[in-house]
Design a protein around this motif. Structure first.
Motif, mmCIF file in Angstrom:
data_model
loop_
_atom_site.group_PDB
_atom_site.id
_atom_site.type_symbol
_atom_site.label_atom_id
_atom_site.label_comp_id
_atom_site.label_asym_id
_atom_site.label_seq_id
_atom_site.Cartn_x
_atom_site.Cartn_y
_atom_site.Cartn_z
ATOM 1 N N GLU A 1 0.833 -1.201 0.000
ATOM 2 C CA GLU A 1 0.000 0.000 0.000
ATOM 3 C C GLU A 1 0.867 1.251 0.000
ATOM 4 O O GLU A 1 1.853 1.327 0.730
ATOM 5 C CB GLU A 1 -0.907 -0.002 1.228
ATOM 6 C CG GLU A 1 -1.931 1.109 1.255
ATOM 7 C CD GLU A 1 -2.875 0.979 2.440
ATOM 8 O OE1 GLU A 1 -4.084 1.209 2.270
ATOM 9 O OE2 GLU A 1 -2.393 0.647 3.546
ATOM 10 N N LYS B 1 -3.226 6.032 0.296
ATOM 11 C CA LYS B 1 -4.034 5.745 1.482
ATOM 12 C C LYS B 1 -4.564 7.040 2.095
ATOM 13 O O LYS B 1 -5.749 7.131 2.467
ATOM 14 C CB LYS B 1 -3.192 4.976 2.497
ATOM 15 C CG LYS B 1 -3.936 4.631 3.778
ATOM 16 C CD LYS B 1 -3.024 3.882 4.743
ATOM 17 C CE LYS B 1 -3.747 3.578 6.049
ATOM 18 N NZ LYS B 1 -2.856 2.853 7.019
ATOM 19 N N ASP C 1 -10.768 16.582 -7.215
ATOM 20 C CA ASP C 1 -11.119 15.680 -6.116
ATOM 21 C C ASP C 1 -10.136 15.837 -4.965
ATOM 22 O O ASP C 1 -10.539 15.943 -3.809
ATOM 23 C CB ASP C 1 -11.117 14.228 -6.611
ATOM 24 C CG ASP C 1 -12.273 13.941 -7.545
ATOM 25 O OD1 ASP C 1 -13.429 14.103 -7.117
ATOM 26 O OD2 ASP C 1 -12.018 13.597 -8.707
ATOM 27 N N GLN D 1 -7.112 8.486 -0.192
ATOM 28 C CA GLN D 1 -8.195 7.558 -0.530
ATOM 29 C C GLN D 1 -8.522 7.660 -2.023
ATOM 30 O O GLN D 1 -9.675 7.588 -2.444
ATOM 31 C CB GLN D 1 -9.437 7.826 0.328
ATOM 32 C CG GLN D 1 -9.191 7.606 1.808
ATOM 33 C CD GLN D 1 -10.435 7.771 2.662
ATOM 34 O OE1 GLN D 1 -11.495 8.167 2.185
ATOM 35 N NE2 GLN D 1 -10.298 7.479 3.944
ATOM 36 N N LEU D 2 -7.465 7.817 -2.817
ATOM 37 C CA LEU D 2 -7.605 8.084 -4.246
ATOM 38 C C LEU D 2 -8.227 6.894 -4.977
ATOM 39 O O LEU D 2 -7.798 5.753 -4.787
ATOM 40 C CB LEU D 2 -6.237 8.407 -4.839
ATOM 41 C CG LEU D 2 -6.209 8.890 -6.285
ATOM 42 C CD1 LEU D 2 -6.807 10.271 -6.398
ATOM 43 C CD2 LEU D 2 -4.773 8.910 -6.804
ATOM 44 N N GLN D 3 -9.203 7.174 -5.816
ATOM 45 C CA GLN D 3 -9.903 6.156 -6.586
ATOM 46 C C GLN D 3 -9.679 6.393 -8.083
ATOM 47 O O GLN D 3 -9.385 7.513 -8.507
ATOM 48 C CB GLN D 3 -11.404 6.206 -6.285
ATOM 49 C CG GLN D 3 -11.743 5.979 -4.826
ATOM 50 C CD GLN D 3 -11.349 4.609 -4.330
ATOM 51 O OE1 GLN D 3 -11.602 3.598 -5.007
ATOM 52 N NE2 GLN D 3 -10.722 4.540 -3.162
ATOM 53 N N PRO D 4 -9.812 5.344 -8.903
ATOM 54 C CA PRO D 4 -9.670 5.520 -10.352
ATOM 55 C C PRO D 4 -10.622 6.599 -10.877
ATOM 56 O O PRO D 4 -11.793 6.654 -10.498
ATOM 57 C CB PRO D 4 -10.051 4.142 -10.902
ATOM 58 C CG PRO D 4 -9.692 3.189 -9.802
ATOM 59 C CD PRO D 4 -10.006 3.926 -8.533
ATOM 60 N N SER E 1 -4.872 6.933 -10.346
ATOM 61 C CA SER E 1 -6.077 7.567 -10.883
ATOM 62 C C SER E 1 -6.480 6.954 -12.222
ATOM 63 O O SER E 1 -7.662 6.862 -12.536
ATOM 64 C CB SER E 1 -5.855 9.073 -11.049
ATOM 65 O OG SER E 1 -6.937 9.675 -11.720
ATOM 66 N N TRP F 1 -10.333 9.818 -10.333
ATOM 67 C CA TRP F 1 -10.300 11.054 -9.553
ATOM 68 C C TRP F 1 -9.258 12.017 -10.104
ATOM 69 O O TRP F 1 -8.225 11.607 -10.634
ATOM 70 C CB TRP F 1 -9.985 10.765 -8.092
ATOM 71 C CG TRP F 1 -11.155 10.208 -7.331
ATOM 72 C CD1 TRP F 1 -12.302 9.661 -7.841
ATOM 73 C CD2 TRP F 1 -11.280 10.138 -5.904
ATOM 74 N NE1 TRP F 1 -13.132 9.252 -6.837
ATOM 75 C CE2 TRP F 1 -12.528 9.529 -5.628
ATOM 76 C CE3 TRP F 1 -10.465 10.512 -4.847
ATOM 77 C CZ2 TRP F 1 -12.973 9.316 -4.323
ATOM 78 C CZ3 TRP F 1 -10.898 10.279 -3.556
ATOM 79 C CH2 TRP F 1 -12.145 9.700 -3.299
ATOM 80 N N ARG G 1 -13.169 16.387 -2.355
ATOM 81 C CA ARG G 1 -13.100 15.274 -1.415
ATOM 82 C C ARG G 1 -12.101 15.487 -0.281
ATOM 83 O O ARG G 1 -12.466 15.398 0.882
ATOM 84 C CB ARG G 1 -12.769 13.991 -2.168
ATOM 85 C CG ARG G 1 -13.774 13.694 -3.290
ATOM 86 C CD ARG G 1 -13.436 12.415 -4.020
ATOM 87 N NE ARG G 1 -14.245 12.246 -5.217
ATOM 88 C CZ ARG G 1 -15.443 11.673 -5.254
ATOM 89 N NH1 ARG G 1 -15.989 11.246 -4.141
ATOM 90 N NH2 ARG G 1 -16.094 11.541 -6.400
#
Length: 247
Positions: free
Chosen positions: A86, A91, A178, A94-97, A119, A99, A222
């Motif tokens: 990780e 972490k 984001d 809290q990055l998401q695809p 991302s 963003w 975010r």
């Protein structure tokens, strides 16, 4: 500070790519004419000289040189790909695809590259207030051609802008990104890093302004994330919640 751009000793004159670089960045081109870089800088009254090379520009300043390379980003992404390790930045964000990510203090760009990789498709923007650093790192990213396609793609997706984050954030509409991220140069380096040494000569030494953090909160959909030394007191001064991580 004044900077000029020139060729290597073996080049006779500017290539089309060098002419494009000079026009885009505004740095004056000075013919090399077999002169040493110290003499050339002295003649031009310049703090440093950017030498155009086939794989990207290199800035020579006070006996040191600055150029783009993936640095720790390559190792961090590889650790995730090979071991599922990780990444602390991802972490914390809290990055998401998909963003979007605004790096307000680009530096060498390692964190922006990691964010770009995770991302996948989101817009990644890096701000660098010093024109010479923005030019060298930004064009170095454009020209980067490593052996790993996944790394090349992550690097090439980053848009580098020569802008002070305090001014840039004010111009952005609310909820534009984001994640808004800050990683100012540590006052006391954790490690003696040779690649970061010339960057320190250009870095803005001023601490982050609470007003800039307020603007970042307006711009972010975010999270606003700050990386700093755990003992610096900056998290508390600026109102950040501490996330477990390294020192």
């Amino acid at each position: 500070m004044k900077f000029v751009v020139t060729t290597t000793q073996s080049q006779e004159g500017p290539s089309p790519a060098l002419e494009e670089f000079s026009a885009a960045t505004g740095f004056d081109f000075v013919p090399r004419r077999r002169r040493g870089l110290t003499d050339l800088a002295r003649e031009q009254g310049a703090a440093g000289v950017i030498v155009w090379q086939s794989d990207g520009p290199v800035l020579y300043i006070e006996g040191e040189k600055l150029f783009f390379h993936p640095s720790m980003a390559k190792s961090r992404i590889a650790a995730y790909r090979k071991k599922g390790q990780e990444d602390l930045l991802i972490k914390a964000c809290q990055l998401q695809p998909g963003w979007t990510f605004l790096d307000c203090t680009l530096g060498m760009g390692a964190d922006a590259i990691v964010a770009s990789y995770f991302s996948q498709t989101g817009r990644i923007t890096g701000l660098e207030s010093e024109a010479a650093a923005a030019a060298v790192i930004g064009w170095g990213m454009k020209m980067y051609a490593g052996r790993m396609a996944w790394l090349n793609q992550a690097v090439h997706r980053i848009e580098v802008l020569n802008s002070d984050h305090r001014h840039y954030l004010l111009q952005l509409p609310a909820l534009s990104y984001d994640i808004v991220y800050f990683d100012p140069m540590f006052q006391q380096p954790l490690l003696q890093s040779q690649p970061l040494s010339p960057l320190r000569k250009l870095a803005n030494p001023q601490p982050l302004d609470p007003a800039a953090i307020e603007q970042a909160c307006r711009v972010s959909r975010r999270r606003v994330v700050l990386k700093t030394q755990s003992t610096s007191g900056e998290l508390e001064r600026l109102g950040f919640r501490r996330a477990p991580g390294s020192r």
